[in-house]
Motif scaffolding. Structure first.
Motif, PDB file in Angstrom:
ATOM      1  N   VAL B 143       0.878  -1.180   0.000  1.00 41.80           N
ATOM      2  CA  VAL B 143       0.000   0.000   0.000  1.00 41.80           C
ATOM      3  C   VAL B 143       0.907   1.219   0.000  1.00 41.80           C
ATOM      4  O   VAL B 143       1.813   1.317   0.822  1.00 41.80           O
ATOM      5  CB  VAL B 143      -0.967   0.032   1.202  1.00 41.80           C
ATOM      6  CG1 VAL B 143      -1.758   1.339   1.206  1.00 41.80           C
ATOM      7  CG2 VAL B 143      -1.915  -1.148   1.141  1.00 41.80           C
ATOM      8  N   ALA B 144       0.656   2.094  -0.970  1.00 37.84           N
ATOM      9  CA  ALA B 144       1.564   3.226  -1.136  1.00 37.84           C
ATOM     10  C   ALA B 144       1.013   4.473  -0.449  1.00 37.84           C
ATOM     11  O   ALA B 144      -0.191   4.626  -0.281  1.00 37.84           O
ATOM     12  CB  ALA B 144       1.783   3.504  -2.614  1.00 37.84           C
ATOM     13  N   GLU B 145       1.904   5.355  -0.044  1.00 38.16           N
ATOM     14  CA  GLU B 145       1.582   6.705   0.424  1.00 38.16           C
ATOM     15  C   GLU B 145       0.656   6.712   1.632  1.00 38.16           C
ATOM     16  O   GLU B 145      -0.367   7.380   1.654  1.00 38.16           O
ATOM     17  CB  GLU B 145       0.986   7.529  -0.722  1.00 38.16           C
ATOM     18  CG  GLU B 145       1.846   7.426  -1.968  1.00 38.16           C
ATOM     19  CD  GLU B 145       1.504   8.449  -3.045  1.00 38.16           C
ATOM     20  OE1 GLU B 145       0.566   9.228  -2.827  1.00 38.16           O
ATOM     21  OE2 GLU B 145       2.196   8.462  -4.063  1.00 38.16           O
ATOM     22  N   ILE B 146       1.044   5.983   2.662  1.00 42.96           N
ATOM     23  CA  ILE B 146       0.177   5.946   3.840  1.00 42.96           C
ATOM     24  C   ILE B 146       0.424   7.171   4.735  1.00 42.96           C
ATOM     25  O   ILE B 146       1.531   7.696   4.804  1.00 42.96           O
ATOM     26  CB  ILE B 146       0.367   4.655   4.674  1.00 42.96           C
ATOM     27  CG1 ILE B 146       1.778   4.581   5.272  1.00 42.96           C
ATOM     28  CG2 ILE B 146       0.077   3.419   3.834  1.00 42.96           C
ATOM     29  CD1 ILE B 146       1.884   3.578   6.404  1.00 42.96           C
ATOM     30  N   SER B 147      -0.644   7.620   5.385  1.00 42.64           N
ATOM     31  CA  SER B 147      -0.504   8.759   6.292  1.00 42.64           C
ATOM     32  C   SER B 147      -0.986   8.409   7.695  1.00 42.64           C
ATOM     33  O   SER B 147      -1.099   9.264   8.558  1.00 42.64           O
ATOM     34  CB  SER B 147      -1.295   9.947   5.749  1.00 42.64           C
ATOM     35  OG  SER B 147      -2.656   9.587   5.660  1.00 42.64           O
ATOM     36  N   GLY B 148      -1.309   7.129   7.907  1.00 43.63           N
ATOM     37  CA  GLY B 148      -1.700   6.674   9.236  1.00 43.63           C
ATOM     38  C   GLY B 148      -1.350   5.207   9.375  1.00 43.63           C
ATOM     39  O   GLY B 148      -1.326   4.477   8.374  1.00 43.63           O
ATOM     40  N   LEU B 149      -1.033   4.783  10.606  1.00 41.49           N
ATOM     41  CA  LEU B 149      -0.599   3.399  10.784  1.00 41.49           C
ATOM     42  C   LEU B 149      -0.946   2.891  12.173  1.00 41.49           C
ATOM     43  O   LEU B 149      -0.703   3.552  13.175  1.00 41.49           O
ATOM     44  CB  LEU B 149       0.933   3.335  10.600  1.00 41.49           C
ATOM     45  CG  LEU B 149       1.636   2.031  10.981  1.00 41.49           C
ATOM     46  CD1 LEU B 149       1.353   0.958   9.935  1.00 41.49           C
ATOM     47  CD2 LEU B 149       3.128   2.247  11.120  1.00 41.49           C
ATOM     48  N   GLU B 150      -1.583   1.714  12.227  1.00 41.91           N
ATOM     49  CA  GLU B 150      -1.726   1.008  13.507  1.00 41.91           C
ATOM     50  C   GLU B 150      -1.179  -0.393  13.273  1.00 41.91           C
ATOM     51  O   GLU B 150      -1.651  -1.106  12.394  1.00 41.91           O
ATOM     52  CB  GLU B 150      -3.196   0.883  13.901  1.00 41.91           C
ATOM     53  CG  GLU B 150      -3.905   2.209  14.154  1.00 41.91           C
ATOM     54  CD  GLU B 150      -5.412   2.062  13.909  1.00 41.91           C
ATOM     55  OE1 GLU B 150      -6.026   1.128  14.468  1.00 41.91           O
ATOM     56  OE2 GLU B 150      -5.942   2.876  13.139  1.00 41.91           O
ATOM     57  N   ALA B 151      -0.171  -0.741  14.045  1.00 45.90           N
ATOM     58  CA  ALA B 151       0.450  -2.047  13.830  1.00 45.90           C
ATOM     59  C   ALA B 151       0.030  -3.008  14.931  1.00 45.90           C
ATOM     60  O   ALA B 151      -0.046  -2.638  16.096  1.00 45.90           O
ATOM     61  CB  ALA B 151       1.967  -1.892  13.819  1.00 45.90           C
ATOM     62  N   GLU B 152      -0.260  -4.238  14.533  1.00 48.95           N
ATOM     63  CA  GLU B 152      -0.540  -5.298  15.499  1.00 48.95           C
ATOM     64  C   GLU B 152       0.267  -6.525  15.091  1.00 48.95           C
ATOM     65  O   GLU B 152       0.839  -6.546  14.017  1.00 48.95           O
ATOM     66  CB  GLU B 152      -2.038  -5.665  15.473  1.00 48.95           C
ATOM     67  CG  GLU B 152      -2.943  -4.549  15.937  1.00 48.95           C
ATOM     68  CD  GLU B 152      -4.399  -4.795  15.527  1.00 48.95           C
ATOM     69  OE1 GLU B 152      -4.785  -5.976  15.400  1.00 48.95           O
ATOM     70  OE2 GLU B 152      -5.107  -3.804  15.336  1.00 48.95           O
ATOM     71  N   GLU B 153       0.249  -7.568  15.964  1.00 50.83           N
ATOM     72  CA  GLU B 153       0.925  -8.809  15.567  1.00 50.83           C
ATOM     73  C   GLU B 153       0.269  -9.340  14.298  1.00 50.83           C
ATOM     74  O   GLU B 153      -0.949  -9.513  14.259  1.00 50.83           O
ATOM     75  CB  GLU B 153       0.768  -9.882  16.653  1.00 50.83           C
ATOM     76  CG  GLU B 153       1.762  -9.918  17.792  1.00 50.83           C
ATOM     77  CD  GLU B 153       3.239  -9.829  17.434  1.00 50.83           C
ATOM     78  OE1 GLU B 153       3.639 -10.281  16.340  1.00 50.83           O
ATOM     79  OE2 GLU B 153       3.996  -9.315  18.278  1.00 50.83           O
TER      80      GLU B 153
END
Ligand code: FAD
Lengths: 532, 260
Positions: B143-153
């Motif tokens: 996914v290109a050009e992200i402006s938000g991120l929530e990371a999980e396992e």
């Protein structure tokens, strides 16, 4: 007839020229002139002298002591002085899209830039950088003209290591109040400046012991050095700061334009440092901050490696302003911005010194900028502080009252304590408790502190002024300066020119006598330093 | 425990005033240029460090370089990356975007990452190609050009700004994302971390094995000429109070330019 651009409706068309960034006083003027070169300036001065008309010189208008505010008569606005006749190259500043005619004379380890007075400090810095050179003075307000910087002997954070503007001016040309021109340079630069720089002048100025002598058509005007004792500090621009090693050009540096209009400057440039680290140090309390300051001062005093370029103190309020713009900045109780220049071979040693020193002081949090862009970001954040404060000032509709005091190093902790106490006292009495009442920042390496009161009512203005006078008495009593970098301009306290508080009535009279010898009817830059 | 990789490129300071080479095929890269981490890569790096801080794991930098990257890598290590792989080969670095993507894909294959971050473009060449191309070569979701991120396992949820709306995607790992402005505020290193960075491992390779399929000899896109856009006519900035500036502007338009 003058060939210069003139405008008669100053109030209607150029109202900003009736003021500067101080908001101190608003002036008045009948005409504004925009000379383009030294000859234009001479014509204006002569005409004013004949008609006994006051003339006030204007630079970039960023002054904060009312220096360029006109008290009637004419304004000599230097804005169009962007081209030096003797300049041999044109250079366009990409940042402002402004073109200057200048000269660059390069030697091995230094260069001389011949610049017109309307070149902004930022343009000087941009030019130097683009050509592989470095102009060390870095007053925070970089839209000031170099002419203004010279006339106020501006200094900045890096003056800790590099001194004020004065140290970097190796030559200048000026026009005296009677319209005669003079060209001067430091003795050791006599052979380094081009011959044209010295041509077409009307007077010469020499030095004889503790006297300057102006020679004009066989006549001599003798200017004896003032006899007052100078404060024992590293930063001082209160009145005339003439010392044994002053040279004739120093008459025009830092004297707020009372002896003449500067029309060209020769600046010394050096090679840029190979590496600069800008370290923002976040402290748990003022004690930690004072320890860092003391350590840096100690490095300078003993001339031990490494000596930082600058050591700036910010109180919690100032830190909060930066935090508002950049959330990576924590809300610390106090912060120090330390800039360290290092050669490639000593880079790691220098970093290690500060890592170990801060570790010993128990300081855990810091932010290090290393690339030009990052360092500019630190500078931007630092500049945001006075800018934000000035915005609040404008909203409050009352002038900003800021101290510009420096003291001998050993008294700095006391001065900081006193400033904080007065600030808290002022804030506790203000009309609206939600409003910011004060903020402190300091060019701490030079033991130089700005306590800024933000009054919103006349009553508060009065109280802040009273407090400033109280702190001023303390500063003078410990051998400090009441004008470390902004100059006295038109500042007054209790109805008296501020200079009286530094050097007494006798000092005022001595400067006034000197002024009168050069400008008998007191027409040029009225009101500056001596109040008339 | 996430294994995170950041593809990091050194680019000339965005304010650099370039000179054009005599043969006009490129600009001059000399000592006067200051090399910085490509600004979008800094968002990538910050996102990687934050993800590591949240979920644990390691952050490895991956750089294809031409001999000017050491400061940039050291700075990224000081910000919080754990180690770095540097393929130092001028010929590979000067290849076309596909060649560059092939080299990076090969290196990534060996690193076996769970999550790869890259900037949405490098500010010098501005191809916006390498991140997605690497994903394609490795058959990994992008996914290109992200402006938000929530990371999980095991998965991440990312936000992307589209025209007049925001889109959210859930991506199963391993995956590649490219980062846009606004994702985060990249941190500045702490002073002691600059010293610690010196002790972190940089695995430097000469990459000569890749020349055969990814060097300049295989390049299908070649830059043949660089020129500056025609100089803008000098603008004028009117200063003073608002009224005063407007007055000066009107005066200039009327009397000087004679357009109104
Ligand atoms: C946000 C902010 C931050 C600042 N930070 C600093 C700082 O860090 N250090 C510092 O020293 N100052 C600082 N200042 C004050 C100011 O920028 C300096 O005093 C600067 O040198 C003024 O230059 P100017 O060209 O704007 O001069 P003006 O304000 O136009 O004039 C200042 C004085 O110089 C005289 N003058 C101007 N040009 C000439 C000339 N060619 N010949 C003779 N006389 C002349 C004027 O008559 C006047 O007396 C700051 C100001 C602001 C608003």
């Amino acid at each position: 007839m003058l060939s210069v651009k003139i405008e008669r409706d100053v109030v209607g068309k150029y109202p900003s020229y009736l003021n500067d960034e101080s908001g101190l006083v608003s002036g008045n003027a009948d005409k504004i002139f925009f000379p383009e070169n030294e000859n234009d300036v001479k014509d204006i001065m002569k005409k004013a002298q004949n008609g006994k008309i006051p003339v006030t010189i204007s630079g970039g208008g960023t002054g904060i002591s009312g220096g360029r505010v006109p008290l009637n008569g004419w304004i000599l606005a230097t804005d169009a002085m962007t081209k030096l006749d003797i300049g041999n190259m044109e250079w366009t500043d990409p940042e402002f899209n402004e073109t200057f005619q200048i000269s660059l004379i390069e030697f091995n380890n230094e260069a001389i830039l011949l610049a017109p007075v309307a070149m902004r400090l930022k343009s000087i810095q941009n030019f130097a950088r683009e050509n592989g050179w470095f102009y060390p003075p870095d007053p925070t307000e970089r839209s000031a003209f170099i002419g203004g910087n010279v006339s106020t002997n501006a200094s900045g954070a890096r003056s800790f290591k590099y001194g004020s503007t004065k140290k970097w001016v190796v030559g200048l040309r000026a026009v005296l109040p009677d319209g005669s021109s003079v060209s001067l340079c430091r003795w050791e630069y006599r052979d380094k400046l081009p011959e044209q720089f010295f041509q077409n002048t009307d007077v010469t100025i020499t030095k004889d012991g503790r006297k300057f002598i102006i020679h004009k058509l066989g006549k001599e005007i003798v200017l004896p050095f003032p006899t007052y004792e100078l404060p024992n500090v590293t930063k001082n621009v209160a009145g005339l700061v003439w010392t044994d090693d002053s040279e004739p050009l120093d008459i025009f540096i830092g004297s707020n334009g009372i002896f003449g209009a500067v029309t060209a400057v020769a600046l010394k440039l050096i090679r840029p440092p190979q590496n600069i680290l800008s370290i923002l140090i976040f402290c748990k309390n003022n004690i930690q901050a004072l320890e860092v300051i003391k350590l840096a001062q100690n490095q300078r005093r003993t001339q031990n490696f490494p000596i930082p370029m600058s050591v700036e103190y910010l109180d919690d309020r100032a830190v909060e302003i930066m935090h508002g713009k950049d959330h990576t900045i924590p809300n610390a109780k106090a912060a120090i911005i330390l800039e360290q220049d290092l050669t490639d071979d000593l880079l790691d040693n220098g970093i290690e010194f500060w890592v170990n020193s801060l570790d010993k002081l128990g300081i855990e949090s810091s932010s290090v900028a290393q690339t030009h862009k990052e360092i500019e970001h630190h500078k931007f954040l630092r500049h945001l502080i006075p800018e934000t404060i000035n915005l609040i000032v404008r909203k409050n509709g009352q002038p900003k009252l800021g101290t510009d005091y420096s003291v001998p190093d050993q008294y700095f902790p006391e001065l900081l304590e006193l400033a904080k106490t007065k600030g808290d006292e002022f804030e506790s009495q203000r009309s609206d408790q939600s409003r910011l009442g004060y903020a402190i920042w300091a060019h701490a390496g030079d033991s130089h502190l700005h306590l800024n009161f933000l009054p919103a009512t006349l009553e508060e203005v009065k109280r802040a002024k009273q407090m400033m006078v109280e702190i001023m008495s303390y500063v003078v009593s410990v051998g400090g300066s009441i004008a470390a970098e902004h100059g006295l301009g038109k500042k007054k306290f209790n109805g008296k020119p501020a200079i009286v508080f530094q050097y007494g009535e006798k000092g005022l009279q001595e400067i006034r006598n000197l002024k009168q010898k050069v400008d008998p009817t007191l027409l040029l830059n009225r009101g500056n330093i001596i109040g008339v | 425990m996430m294994k995170i990789v950041v593809m990091l490129k050194a680019v000339p300071d965005t304010e650099t005033r370039f000179q054009i080479r005599e043969d006009e095929k490129d600009v001059v890269y000399d000592d006067s240029i200051e090399w910085i981490p490509s600004p979008y890569d800094e968002y990538a790096l910050e996102a990687a460090i934050q993800t590591k801080e949240k979920l644990g794991g390691t952050v490895t930098l991956l750089t294809l370089g031409k001999g000017v990257e050491s400061q940039v890598i050291r700075k990224a290590l000081a910000m919080g990356a754990d180690d770095a792989v540097l393929v130092n080969n001028e010929d590979l670095a000067n290849s076309d975007p596909l060649g560059i993507a092939k080299v990076l894909a090969k290196e990534l294959e060996a690193l076996q990452p769970d999550l790869v971050f890259a900037g949405r473009l490098a500010t010098d060449t501005a191809d916006s190609f390498v991140g997605p191309a690497v994903g394609e070569l490795l058959n990994m979701p992008v996914v290109a050009e992200i402006s938000g991120l929530e990371a999980e396992e095991g998965k991440i949820i990312v936000t992307r700004d589209a025209t007049a709306r925001k889109e959210k995607f859930e991506i199963t790992l391993p995956a590649i994302v490219t980062t846009d402005k606004g994702l985060n505020e990249p941190r500045y290193p702490k002073l002691p971390d600059i010293m610690k960075a010196k002790r972190k491992k940089v695995d430097e390779k000469d990459g000569s094995g890749y020349l055969e399929f990814a060097g300049t000899a295989n390049r299908k896109v070649t830059q043949i000429k660089v020129e500056f856009p025609p100089a803008k006519k000098g603008g004028v900035i009117f200063t003073g109070d608002l009224d005063e500036a407007v007055e000066k502007l009107v005066d200039a338009l009327h009397n000087k330019e004679k357009v109104i």
